[in-house]
Design a protein around this motif. Structure first.
Motif, PDB file in Angstrom:
ATOM      1  N   TYR A 107      25.118  42.221  68.093  1.00 42.15           N
ATOM      2  CA  TYR A 107      25.748  41.610  66.924  1.00 42.15           C
ATOM      3  C   TYR A 107      25.189  40.126  66.481  1.00 42.15           C
TER       4      TYR A 107
ATOM      5  N   THR B  52      22.772  37.146  67.871  1.00 36.67           N
ATOM      6  CA  THR B  52      22.911  37.719  69.409  1.00 36.67           C
ATOM      7  C   THR B  52      22.974  36.326  70.358  1.00 36.67           C
TER       8      THR B  52
ATOM      9  N   LEU C 292      28.422  42.984  72.493  1.00 37.55           N
ATOM     10  CA  LEU C 292      28.884  41.719  71.531  1.00 37.55           C
ATOM     11  C   LEU C 292      27.782  40.624  71.634  1.00 37.55           C
TER      12      LEU C 292
ATOM     13  N   LYS D   9      33.270  40.981  64.173  1.00 33.62           N
ATOM     14  CA  LYS D   9      33.565  41.862  65.239  1.00 33.62           C
ATOM     15  C   LYS D   9      34.813  41.747  66.045  1.00 33.62           C
TER      16      LYS D   9
ATOM     17  N   SER E   4      31.681  48.866  61.451  1.00 26.80           N
ATOM     18  CA  SER E   4      30.362  49.090  60.922  1.00 26.80           C
ATOM     19  C   SER E   4      30.518  49.318  59.379  1.00 26.80           C
TER      20      SER E   4
ATOM     21  N   SER F  23      28.032  38.543  62.182  1.00 26.76           N
ATOM     22  CA  SER F  23      28.888  39.731  62.463  1.00 26.76           C
ATOM     23  C   SER F  23      29.557  39.894  63.857  1.00 26.76           C
ATOM     24  N   ALA F  24      29.026  39.092  64.617  1.00 27.60           N
ATOM     25  CA  ALA F  24      29.818  39.018  66.125  1.00 27.60           C
ATOM     26  C   ALA F  24      31.131  38.384  65.943  1.00 27.60           C
TER      27      ALA F  24
END
Length: 358
Positions: free
Chosen positions: A263, A266, A259, A36, A13, A32-33
């Motif tokens: 994130y 989506t 996830l 991640k 984060s 961001s997914a």
């Protein structure tokens, strides 16, 4: 402190927030997914000790707000093996103006430059596997052929058109010569190149669809007759991978639900933007099949995310040849061609489209 220790200390984060500050002009920070997934895979990677270090190039402060500059750039992380990257010592810049999270963000950005994970890497086999790919490669060679000044190069390319129409490498002198000659093209020659370029892109798009169908059939072990026809005939096709990266430490379905839900983009956002029908390939290792409980939870989540926005979807089950313990989902979003209204026809008159009722 090694790269892996830095990542684990800061957490995803904080790193993502810092990256969106230092790399705010980079479009990839929206996803961001994928970052991640990469972060978790790097944190779960077993380091291979080496003598390498990670250093940083810092741009002048007056360039930090420019869209053409990055405030800092991590060295020795781009295009290298992740097993070696995570073991390298992090050397902070002199008079360091950045936080550890911002340094970690620069490393994460550099390490993912050629693709977030092995499935999303930009490197793939470019040898044509269908008539579409072969024809596209032939067209691209023919498009370049007249603008190489070397007769030897032209003969070599003519031979490749017949025998092996795929990517090719040439000395920089040949490319420079081609570039100079193409700057002097008249209108008819520019139109020729445009036509060939558009035709090649259309064929390459069909080649990608053939690759997708072949991949799905390999994973599932089935012939996808109706599904394959639908993919080839669709207006647009987008495919996207979402993978768990838990390394046996936690629940892989919970990881994917988190996830897909929290994130960006989506699952709902992605599939709603790119299709009206979704194929979901559920991929597991041969030794780690999906359990009934996992399948039920996954089905509920997909119904909640995809069914709630009116998308048709179906699940295909496959086996990963790498026999991994992780769970992977491939979303194939299909947008069908619009059906023409048979009650209308179009004619062109005075550069306007006039609709006439039959």
């Amino acid at each position: 402190m090694t790269v892996k220790e830095l990542f684990q200390k800061e957490g995803f984060s904080a790193i993502m927030t810092a990256m969106r500050n230092t790399h705010k002009h980079e479009p990839s920070t929206i996803d961001s997914a994928s970052y991640k997934e990469s972060y978790d895979e790097l944190c779960n990677t077993v380091p291979e000790p080496n003598d390498g270090v990670v250093t940083f190039d810092v741009s002048p402060r007056d360039k930090w707000e420019s869209s053409h500059w990055l405030p800092l750039l991590a060295n020795n992380v781009e295009g290298d093996y992740w097993e070696q990257i995570v073991a390298r010592e992090v050397i902070r810049p002199e008079d360091n103006p950045f936080t550890d999270a911002e340094l970690a963000g620069a490393i994460l950005w550099g390490a993912t430059f050629y693709g977030f994970t092995r499935r999303s890497s930009i490197f793939w086999n470019r040898e044509p596997i269908s008539k579409y790919g072969i024809r596209a490669a032939q067209l691209r060679i023919k498009m370049d052929l007249p603008y190489f000044s070397s007769k030897q190069t032209q003969q070599m390319l003519k031979k490749r058109i017949k025998e092996n129409p795929s990517d090719y490498a040439l000395p920089m002198e040949d490319w420079d010569s081609k570039h100079i000659r193409m700057q002097r093209l008249n209108r008819s020659k520019r139109k020729r190149i445009y036509r060939i370029e558009q035709r090649a892109k259309w064929l390459e798009n069909l080649e990608k669809r053939v690759r997708l169908i072949q991949s799905l059939q390999t994973f599932t072990g089935e012939q996808l007759g109706e599904i394959a026809a639908k993919i080839m005939d669709a207006e647009t096709i987008y495919d996207h991978w979402r993978e768990s990266h838990v390394a046996g430490k936690s629940d892989r379905v919970s990881y994917l639900i988190d996830l897909n839900t929290y994130y960006a983009p989506t699952l709902t956002e992605y599939c709603q933007d790119y299709g009206e029908e979704v194929l979901v390939l559920v991929l597991t290792g041969k030794s780690y099949p999906i359990s009934l409980e996992e399948e039920t939870r996954l089905h509920q989540q997909l119904e909640q995310e995809l069914g709630s926005i009116g998308l048709r979807w179906q699940i295909l089950k496959g086996v990963d040849d790498k026999d991994t313990s992780e769970l992977s989902l491939q979303f194939v979003c299909i947008k069908n061609k619009e059906k023409k209204n048979k009650n209308f026809k179009c004619c062109r008159k005075n550069r306007d489209i006039v609709r006439l009722t039959l």
